[in-house]
Design a protein around this motif. Sequence first.
Motif, short mmCIF file in Angstrom:
data_model
loop_
_atom_site.label_atom_id
_atom_site.label_comp_id
_atom_site.label_asym_id
_atom_site.label_seq_id
_atom_site.Cartn_x
_atom_site.Cartn_y
_atom_site.Cartn_z
N VAL A 64 0.80 -1.22 0.00
CA VAL A 64 0.00 0.00 0.00
C VAL A 64 0.84 1.27 0.00
CG1 VAL A 64 -2.01 -1.07 1.08
CG2 VAL A 64 -0.23 -0.09 2.53
N ALA A 65 2.13 1.18 0.33
CA ALA A 65 2.93 2.41 0.37
C ALA A 65 4.41 2.08 0.26
CB ALA A 65 2.67 3.18 1.67
N VAL A 66 5.16 3.01 -0.32
CA VAL A 66 6.62 2.95 -0.34
C VAL A 66 7.13 4.30 0.11
CG1 VAL A 66 8.69 2.64 -1.73
CG2 VAL A 66 6.64 1.29 -2.25
N HIS A 67 7.95 4.31 1.18
CA HIS A 67 8.45 5.56 1.75
C HIS A 67 9.97 5.62 1.63
CE1 HIS A 67 4.61 6.78 3.52
NE2 HIS A 67 4.44 5.52 3.84
N PRO A 68 10.51 6.58 0.86
CA PRO A 68 11.96 6.72 0.77
C PRO A 68 12.57 7.23 2.07
CG PRO A 68 10.87 8.53 -0.36
CD PRO A 68 9.79 7.57 0.04
N PHE A 69 13.82 6.82 2.34
CA PHE A 69 14.58 7.34 3.47
C PHE A 69 15.28 8.64 3.05
CE2 PHE A 69 13.98 3.10 5.04
CZ PHE A 69 14.06 3.21 6.43
N LEU A 70 15.06 9.69 3.79
CA LEU A 70 15.65 10.99 3.49
C LEU A 70 16.71 11.35 4.52
CD1 LEU A 70 12.37 13.03 2.77
CD2 LEU A 70 13.66 11.54 1.21
N ALA A 126 18.27 7.24 0.83
CA ALA A 126 19.02 6.11 1.41
C ALA A 126 18.17 4.85 1.36
CB ALA A 126 19.45 6.43 2.84
N GLY A 127 17.60 4.58 0.19
CA GLY A 127 16.74 3.41 0.04
C GLY A 127 15.31 3.74 0.40
N SER A 128 14.51 2.73 0.65
CA SER A 128 13.10 2.95 0.96
C SER A 128 12.58 1.81 1.82
CB SER A 128 12.27 3.03 -0.33
OG SER A 128 12.32 1.80 -1.03
N ILE A 129 11.39 2.01 2.38
CA ILE A 129 10.72 0.99 3.17
C ILE A 129 9.29 0.86 2.64
CG2 ILE A 129 9.98 2.62 4.97
CD1 ILE A 129 10.48 0.32 6.99
N ILE A 136 22.81 14.70 11.85
CA ILE A 136 22.04 14.29 10.67
C ILE A 136 21.60 12.84 10.87
CG2 ILE A 136 22.20 13.85 8.19
CD1 ILE A 136 24.30 16.07 8.05
N THR A 137 20.43 12.50 10.39
CA THR A 137 20.00 11.11 10.40
C THR A 137 19.23 10.82 9.12
OG1 THR A 137 19.03 9.37 11.77
CG2 THR A 137 17.75 11.40 11.55
N ILE A 138 18.88 9.55 8.92
CA ILE A 138 18.04 9.16 7.79
C ILE A 138 16.72 8.61 8.36
CG2 ILE A 138 19.93 8.74 6.20
CD1 ILE A 138 19.61 5.74 6.72
N LEU A 139 15.60 9.09 7.80
CA LEU A 139 14.29 8.68 8.27
C LEU A 139 13.36 8.49 7.07
CD1 LEU A 139 13.72 11.17 11.24
CD2 LEU A 139 14.09 8.70 11.44
N PRO A 140 12.46 7.50 7.14
CA PRO A 140 11.48 7.36 6.06
C PRO A 140 10.48 8.50 6.11
CG PRO A 140 10.98 5.84 7.84
CD PRO A 140 12.30 6.46 8.18
N THR A 141 9.90 8.82 4.98
CA THR A 141 8.95 9.94 4.93
C THR A 141 7.75 9.71 5.84
OG1 THR A 141 7.99 8.91 2.95
CG2 THR A 141 9.59 10.68 2.62
N SER A 142 7.41 8.46 6.11
CA SER A 142 6.30 8.20 7.02
C SER A 142 6.58 8.71 8.42
CB SER A 142 6.02 6.69 7.07
OG SER A 142 7.18 5.96 7.43
#
Length: 298
Positions: free
Chosen positions: A163-169, A266-269, A240-246
């Motif tokens: 249902v969703a794909v969230h990139p890591f930013l 940095a990829g996606s979830i 700085i960190t990487i977090l999914p858009t969700s």
Amino acid sequence: MATAFNLNDLHLFVQAVESGSFTAAGRHLGVPKSTISKRVAELEDRLGVRLIQRTSRSFALTDIGKDFFEHAQASIIEAEIAESIVRSRLGEPSGTVRLTAAVPTTQFMLAEHLAELTARYPKLKVSLHVTDRFVDIVQEGFDIALRSHRFPLGDSALVQRRVAVHPFLLVASPDYIAEYGRPERPGDIADHRAIMPSLSEAQWRLISDDGAEIVIAPQPVMAADEPMVLLKAALASMGITILPTSVCHDALRDGRLVRLLPGWTAGSISTTILMPHRRGQLPSVRAVVEFLAERLAG
């Protein structure tokens, strides 16, 4: 002459197995433990076989009990489907839908939509089990599992619906940027303080919009494997960190965090709904699945 089964007895047997004990089944159904034990014993007498081996310390299905449970559970589900079809013709979805999800998925994706779900379907009850352990949704009697995963889920007999794909930013707070500067290219990250999302991770693999990849090694100041901790640490200007858009959507929208290197992720979830095939046919389950697919898409 064929044995005539009482559907209520099958229901009590299935609930006892799914709950793991007569006591737990009694609590779930609001029925005395002795009543469930007696009805299951009568079922065994009619069949002439032992379905459950139980002692004061153990409760386990026999081999024939496992086979009987699989078909009894299917019979109960088919009865629920039949009843739900009639009810759906008369009005809106009703009954209880059992849903399980991990803590971060619930916190950042699911919780905010539950009020709207109950408002849309007032005759529907949602029983939500929040846990980070692996849940066998068939054996534990769940209708739906909502799972977030970085890698494809393994093949199974479960119905899967992504249902969703969230990139890591890459994100940081405005105060951090004011003090340490804004990285303009991936290589600049190596000079920055970093909040790592894995206790064993020392590098980040970044992917550009045109498919280029680069591995960078920032300067870790802490590590945590829980997204709420990473979010709060970034908001506190630790690095700085990487977090999914969700997870970081609201903080980015409000300006509490700033996205760095806009052309890189940095990829996606992914978030996927899983359900047993038969339970997915229930109108109440279908209603919840469609609602989640609509609200969680992104």
